[in-house]
Motif scaffolding. Structure first.
Motif, mmCIF file in Angstrom:
data_model
loop_
_atom_site.group_PDB
_atom_site.id
_atom_site.type_symbol
_atom_site.label_atom_id
_atom_site.label_comp_id
_atom_site.label_asym_id
_atom_site.label_seq_id
_atom_site.Cartn_x
_atom_site.Cartn_y
_atom_site.Cartn_z
ATOM 1 N N LEU A 72 0.815 -1.211 0.000
ATOM 2 C CA LEU A 72 0.000 0.000 0.000
ATOM 3 C C LEU A 72 0.849 1.261 0.000
ATOM 4 C CD1 LEU A 72 -2.839 1.225 0.162
ATOM 5 C CD2 LEU A 72 -2.730 0.961 2.651
ATOM 6 N N SER A 73 2.070 1.163 0.506
ATOM 7 C CA SER A 73 2.878 2.369 0.737
ATOM 8 C C SER A 73 3.949 2.614 -0.316
ATOM 9 C CB SER A 73 3.541 2.282 2.120
ATOM 10 O OG SER A 73 4.364 1.122 2.215
ATOM 11 N N MET A 74 4.097 1.714 -1.283
ATOM 12 C CA MET A 74 5.114 1.929 -2.309
ATOM 13 C C MET A 74 4.775 3.129 -3.187
ATOM 14 S SD MET A 74 6.324 -1.839 -3.616
ATOM 15 C CE MET A 74 4.718 -2.605 -3.700
ATOM 16 N N THR A 75 5.810 3.846 -3.605
ATOM 17 C CA THR A 75 5.643 4.972 -4.522
ATOM 18 C C THR A 75 5.475 4.444 -5.936
ATOM 19 O OG1 THR A 75 7.050 6.356 -3.125
ATOM 20 C CG2 THR A 75 6.731 7.066 -5.411
ATOM 21 N N PRO A 76 4.538 4.996 -6.710
ATOM 22 C CA PRO A 76 4.426 4.566 -8.109
ATOM 23 C C PRO A 76 5.686 4.930 -8.893
ATOM 24 C CG PRO A 76 2.466 5.782 -7.416
ATOM 25 C CD PRO A 76 3.497 5.969 -6.340
ATOM 26 N N ILE A 77 6.102 4.068 -9.790
ATOM 27 C CA ILE A 77 7.207 4.386 -10.692
ATOM 28 C C ILE A 77 6.740 5.482 -11.637
ATOM 29 C CG2 ILE A 77 8.542 3.471 -12.642
ATOM 30 C CD1 ILE A 77 8.870 0.901 -11.017
ATOM 31 N N VAL A 78 7.617 6.448 -11.858
ATOM 32 C CA VAL A 78 7.266 7.651 -12.616
ATOM 33 C C VAL A 78 6.621 7.297 -13.961
ATOM 34 C CG1 VAL A 78 8.186 9.693 -13.777
ATOM 35 C CG2 VAL A 78 9.062 9.039 -11.523
ATOM 36 N N GLY A 79 5.441 7.854 -14.189
ATOM 37 C CA GLY A 79 4.756 7.702 -15.471
ATOM 38 C C GLY A 79 3.918 6.457 -15.618
ATOM 39 N N SER A 80 4.017 5.519 -14.672
ATOM 40 C CA SER A 80 3.321 4.233 -14.850
ATOM 41 C C SER A 80 1.807 4.397 -14.884
ATOM 42 C CB SER A 80 3.730 3.254 -13.745
ATOM 43 O OG SER A 80 3.464 3.780 -12.453
ATOM 44 N N ALA A 81 1.250 5.049 -13.887
ATOM 45 C CA ALA A 81 -0.208 5.188 -13.825
ATOM 46 C C ALA A 81 -0.737 5.981 -15.019
ATOM 47 C CB ALA A 81 -0.614 5.867 -12.520
ATOM 48 N N GLN A 82 -0.021 7.046 -15.380
ATOM 49 C CA GLN A 82 -0.467 7.890 -16.491
ATOM 50 C C GLN A 82 -0.444 7.132 -17.811
ATOM 51 O OE1 GLN A 82 1.796 8.670 -14.189
ATOM 52 N NE2 GLN A 82 1.036 10.495 -13.127
ATOM 53 N N SER A 83 0.617 6.382 -18.051
ATOM 54 C CA SER A 83 0.712 5.603 -19.289
ATOM 55 C C SER A 83 -0.387 4.552 -19.359
ATOM 56 C CB SER A 83 2.083 4.924 -19.395
ATOM 57 O OG SER A 83 3.095 5.858 -19.690
ATOM 58 N N ILE A 84 -0.614 3.854 -18.259
ATOM 59 C CA ILE A 84 -1.643 2.817 -18.235
ATOM 60 C C ILE A 84 -3.026 3.436 -18.445
ATOM 61 C CG2 ILE A 84 -2.765 1.080 -16.779
ATOM 62 C CD1 ILE A 84 0.034 0.575 -15.545
#
Length: 217
Positions: A72-84
């Motif tokens: 739950l606490s991990m930071t998203p890798i840059v751009g991952s959520a936006q690309s998906i």
């Protein structure tokens, strides 16, 4: 490739969408009671660079999930959520494929944290698969960072993008496809998706900021 009326992207989470190794470095420093600077940020699978003792990784992993909300606490890798999100908007079916249920007796916690993290960071998906052997889960293209998984997917004649981090940077032989960031991964997936649609005489989607390729390109 499976037969379907949808183009499926199989997405790994740890090391691809979520910064697993950065969070584990923080947790391991806490576990050992050492300054985080003493732990190398350049690691390989199993984290031997941190001097893990036999059986210790499983104990640290259990501690990370149950006491530090790892998933739950991990930071998203840059751009991952936006690309998906962009690919999902264009019509790609997002299928999350992750192997997080390998330590017994806290599966409910691991699954709940995973779902909440995906919702919290607005990562869209239609399917959520917890699988060790990812080649058993159908997809048109996969994104994966674990070297053994990349090799097994390629051996099964699956199309897989190796998402670069220190655990797979020196793969031998090198993977057939590699992305060093999510911009590169998104471009590869979109190119394959557009080709898939053209083969089926389907209209190409118009993605904001992305012009469709010329016919036959």
């Amino acid at each position: 490739m499976h037969e379907s009326d949808e183009f499926v992207l199989g997405v790994d989470l740890d090391g691809v969408c979520a910064d697993f190794y950065a969070k584990m470095r923080e947790v391991f420093a806490d576990w050992r009671g050492v300054d985080i600077g003493e732990l190398s940020a350049e690691v390989t699978y199993g984290l031997p660079e941190w001097g893990t003792l036999p059986g210790e990784y499983d104990r640290v992993h259990r501690f990370a999930v149950t006491q530090r909300d790892l998933f739950l606490s991990m930071t998203p890798i840059v751009g991952s959520a936006q690309s998906i999100r962009r690919l999902g908007t264009e019509g790609v079916r997002i299928r999350i494929i992750t192997h997080r249920l390998f330590i017994r007796h806290f599966h409910q916690t691991a699954v709940a944290q995973t779902v909440k993290w995906l919702d919290q960071h607005a990562v869209p998906y239609w399917d959520l698969c917890f699988m060790r052997d990812k080649s058993l889960v159908d997809a048109d293209i996969y994104i994966e960072d674990t070297e053994s998984n990349i090799q097994s997917l390629e051996a099964a004649n699956k199309t897989v993008i190796a998402y670069t981090n220190s655990t797979n940077r020196r793969m031998n032989p090198p993977p057939l496809l590699r992305a060093n960031n999510w911009s590169e991964a998104e471009d590869i997936v979109r190119s394959r998706y557009y080709a898939w649609r053209q083969e089926r005489n389907m209209a190409l989607p118009l993605a904001p900021g992305h012009e469709p390729p010329e016919s036959g390109a």
